[in-house]
Design a protein around this motif. Structure first.
Motif, PDB file in Angstrom:
ATOM      1  N   ALA A  61      31.118  55.109  50.421  1.00  0.00           N
ATOM      2  CA  ALA A  61      30.232  54.253  51.207  1.00  0.00           C
ATOM      3  C   ALA A  61      29.136  53.801  50.256  1.00  0.00           C
ATOM      4  CB  ALA A  61      29.660  55.010  52.391  1.00  0.00           C
ATOM      5  N   TYR A  62      28.885  52.504  50.200  1.00  0.00           N
ATOM      6  CA  TYR A  62      27.996  51.962  49.184  1.00  0.00           C
ATOM      7  C   TYR A  62      27.209  50.792  49.737  1.00  0.00           C
ATOM      8  CZ  TYR A  62      26.581  49.669  44.835  1.00  0.00           C
ATOM      9  OH  TYR A  62      25.863  49.081  43.837  1.00  0.00           O
ATOM     10  N   HIS A  63      25.955  50.701  49.324  1.00  0.00           N
ATOM     11  CA  HIS A  63      25.122  49.547  49.638  1.00  0.00           C
ATOM     12  C   HIS A  63      24.387  49.167  48.368  1.00  0.00           C
ATOM     13  CE1 HIS A  63      21.383  47.582  51.282  1.00  0.00           C
ATOM     14  NE2 HIS A  63      22.362  46.827  51.747  1.00  0.00           N
ATOM     15  N   GLY A  64      24.691  48.014  47.805  1.00  0.00           N
ATOM     16  CA  GLY A  64      24.045  47.582  46.576  1.00  0.00           C
ATOM     17  C   GLY A  64      24.736  46.371  45.981  1.00  0.00           C
ATOM     18  N   SER A  65      24.300  45.989  44.804  1.00  0.00           N
ATOM     19  CA  SER A  65      24.774  44.749  44.187  1.00  0.00           C
ATOM     20  C   SER A  65      26.176  44.861  43.570  1.00  0.00           C
ATOM     21  CB  SER A  65      23.779  44.281  43.126  1.00  0.00           C
ATOM     22  OG  SER A  65      23.662  45.271  42.115  1.00  0.00           O
ATOM     23  N   ASP A  66      26.686  46.060  43.373  1.00  0.00           N
ATOM     24  CA  ASP A  66      28.002  46.255  42.754  1.00  0.00           C
ATOM     25  C   ASP A  66      29.122  46.393  43.790  1.00  0.00           C
ATOM     26  OD1 ASP A  66      29.467  46.417  40.349  1.00  0.00           O
ATOM     27  OD2 ASP A  66      29.528  48.601  40.459  1.00  0.00           O
ATOM     28  N   TRP A  67      28.907  45.861  44.975  1.00  0.00           N
ATOM     29  CA  TRP A  67      29.837  46.067  46.088  1.00  0.00           C
ATOM     30  C   TRP A  67      31.241  45.553  45.802  1.00  0.00           C
ATOM     31  CZ3 TRP A  67      31.851  41.791  48.611  1.00  0.00           C
ATOM     32  CH2 TRP A  67      31.171  40.573  48.431  1.00  0.00           C
ATOM     33  N   ARG A  68      31.375  44.448  45.084  1.00  0.00           N
ATOM     34  CA  ARG A  68      32.714  43.921  44.810  1.00  0.00           C
ATOM     35  C   ARG A  68      33.532  44.907  43.970  1.00  0.00           C
ATOM     36  NH1 ARG A  68      29.468  39.750  43.950  1.00  0.00           N
ATOM     37  NH2 ARG A  68      29.481  38.065  45.456  1.00  0.00           N
ATOM     38  N   ASN A  69      32.898  45.516  42.963  1.00  0.00           N
ATOM     39  CA  ASN A  69      33.619  46.486  42.121  1.00  0.00           C
ATOM     40  C   ASN A  69      33.995  47.738  42.897  1.00  0.00           C
ATOM     41  OD1 ASN A  69      33.817  45.046  39.687  1.00  0.00           O
ATOM     42  ND2 ASN A  69      31.670  45.454  39.259  1.00  0.00           N
ATOM     43  N   VAL A  70      33.148  48.153  43.829  1.00  0.00           N
ATOM     44  CA  VAL A  70      33.498  49.291  44.688  1.00  0.00           C
ATOM     45  C   VAL A  70      34.718  48.929  45.530  1.00  0.00           C
ATOM     46  CG1 VAL A  70      32.752  50.727  46.624  1.00  0.00           C
ATOM     47  CG2 VAL A  70      31.164  50.259  44.737  1.00  0.00           C
ATOM     48  N   MET A  71      34.716  47.721  46.074  1.00  0.00           N
ATOM     49  CA  MET A  71      35.845  47.308  46.914  1.00  0.00           C
ATOM     50  C   MET A  71      37.152  47.271  46.136  1.00  0.00           C
ATOM     51  SD  MET A  71      34.254  44.462  49.490  1.00  0.00           S
ATOM     52  CE  MET A  71      35.810  44.253  50.384  1.00  0.00           C
ATOM     53  N   VAL A  72      37.134  46.703  44.921  1.00  0.00           N
ATOM     54  CA  VAL A  72      38.402  46.583  44.190  1.00  0.00           C
ATOM     55  C   VAL A  72      38.852  47.910  43.581  1.00  0.00           C
ATOM     56  CG1 VAL A  72      38.160  44.107  43.778  1.00  0.00           C
ATOM     57  CG2 VAL A  72      37.371  45.732  42.030  1.00  0.00           C
ATOM     58  N   SER A  73      38.029  48.949  43.684  1.00  0.00           N
ATOM     59  CA  SER A  73      38.481  50.281  43.268  1.00  0.00           C
ATOM     60  C   SER A  73      39.009  51.062  44.468  1.00  0.00           C
ATOM     61  CB  SER A  73      37.351  51.048  42.571  1.00  0.00           C
ATOM     62  OG  SER A  73      36.343  51.386  43.492  1.00  0.00           O
ATOM     63  N   SER A  74      39.229  50.353  45.580  1.00  0.00           N
ATOM     64  CA  SER A  74      39.706  50.964  46.830  1.00  0.00           C
ATOM     65  C   SER A  74      40.996  50.296  47.275  1.00  0.00           C
ATOM     66  CB  SER A  74      38.657  50.783  47.924  1.00  0.00           C
ATOM     67  OG  SER A  74      37.407  51.247  47.487  1.00  0.00           O
ATOM     68  N   ARG A  75      41.800  51.048  48.022  1.00  0.00           N
ATOM     69  CA  ARG A  75      43.024  50.484  48.580  1.00  0.00           C
ATOM     70  C   ARG A  75      42.745  49.721  49.862  1.00  0.00           C
ATOM     71  NH1 ARG A  75      47.257  55.497  47.930  1.00  0.00           N
ATOM     72  NH2 ARG A  75      46.740  55.913  45.772  1.00  0.00           N
ATOM     73  N   MET A  76      41.804  50.234  50.641  1.00  0.00           N
ATOM     74  CA  MET A  76      41.482  49.624  51.931  1.00  0.00           C
ATOM     75  C   MET A  76      39.976  49.581  52.098  1.00  0.00           C
ATOM     76  SD  MET A  76      44.353  51.525  54.183  1.00  0.00           S
ATOM     77  CE  MET A  76      44.737  52.776  52.990  1.00  0.00           C
ATOM     78  N   SER A  77      39.524  48.682  52.973  1.00  0.00           N
ATOM     79  CA  SER A  77      38.092  48.556  53.218  1.00  0.00           C
ATOM     80  C   SER A  77      37.826  48.584  54.713  1.00  0.00           C
ATOM     81  CB  SER A  77      37.578  47.243  52.633  1.00  0.00           C
ATOM     82  OG  SER A  77      36.180  47.143  52.801  1.00  0.00           O
ATOM     83  N   LEU A  78      36.834  49.378  55.097  1.00  0.00           N
ATOM     84  CA  LEU A  78      36.422  49.403  56.501  1.00  0.00           C
ATOM     85  C   LEU A  78      35.662  48.122  56.802  1.00  0.00           C
ATOM     86  CD1 LEU A  78      35.201  53.092  56.883  1.00  0.00           C
ATOM     87  CD2 LEU A  78      37.365  52.105  57.627  1.00  0.00           C
ATOM     88  N   VAL A  79      36.028  47.497  57.897  1.00  0.00           N
ATOM     89  CA  VAL A  79      35.440  46.230  58.309  1.00  0.00           C
ATOM     90  C   VAL A  79      34.921  46.396  59.738  1.00  0.00           C
ATOM     91  CG1 VAL A  79      35.901  43.780  58.669  1.00  0.00           C
ATOM     92  CG2 VAL A  79      37.090  44.999  56.861  1.00  0.00           C
TER      93      VAL A  79
END
Length: 158
Positions: A61-79
């Motif tokens: 779980a992340y909140h910050g400017s690097d959010w895109r890199n966190v997302m692409v290091s994941s298989r799925m994203s909670l929406v």
């Protein structure tokens, strides 16, 4: 009829193959937005951490400017749904080529509801731990349901 919220997105960062990504599931964003008190997002974040610990799942779980890199290091994203019934984050997740997990509290409000099961999962908040357990099960990761969603994502331009 739910209308998808779309916005301009820059090109996504390079991403690793689905199987080698660090996190099974991530959530990026502010937990203070959204409906309810405590917010749906706060409750979802707590369930994410609890279920990750219980089922030995790598999550972030992340909140910050690097959010895109966190997302692409994941298989799925909670929406999670936003203040309205859908969210910009659904469009961001699809743009980055992840499998979205749409989380709602009472009524799902998913754009193109009849097509969504082909590209993502939807779950009522209290069902999130069970879905995480199922998605972390290696036998389920080879299921046609999971592979169909991953296959669709892999065919998308990066």
């Amino acid at each position: 009829m739910p209308i998808p919220l779309l916005k301009w997105m820059p090109e996504p960062p390079a991403k690793a193959p689905m199987a080698s990504r660090q996190h099974l599931i991530s959530f990026v964003g502010n937990t203070m937005h959204g409906p309810g008190h405590p917010t749906l997002r706060n409750r979802m974040k707590y369930m994410l951490w609890s279920a990750a610990k219980e089922h030995n799942v790598s999550t972030k779980a992340y909140h910050g400017s690097d959010w895109r890199n966190v997302m692409v290091s994941s298989r799925m994203s909670l929406v999670p749904r936003g203040n309205g019934r859908t969210s910009f984050h659904l469009a961001e997740t699809l743009h980055l080529g992840l499998v979205p997990i749409y989380v709602y509290s009472y009524t799902p409000w998913i754009p193109y509801e009849h097509l969504f099961p082909e590209i993502g999962f939807s779950v009522q908040l209290n069902g999130l731990p069970d879905l995480m357990k199922r998605l972390n099960d290696p036998s389920q990761q080879n299921s046609s349901d999971f592979n169909q969603k991953s296959w669709w994502r892999s065919r998308r331009k990066p």
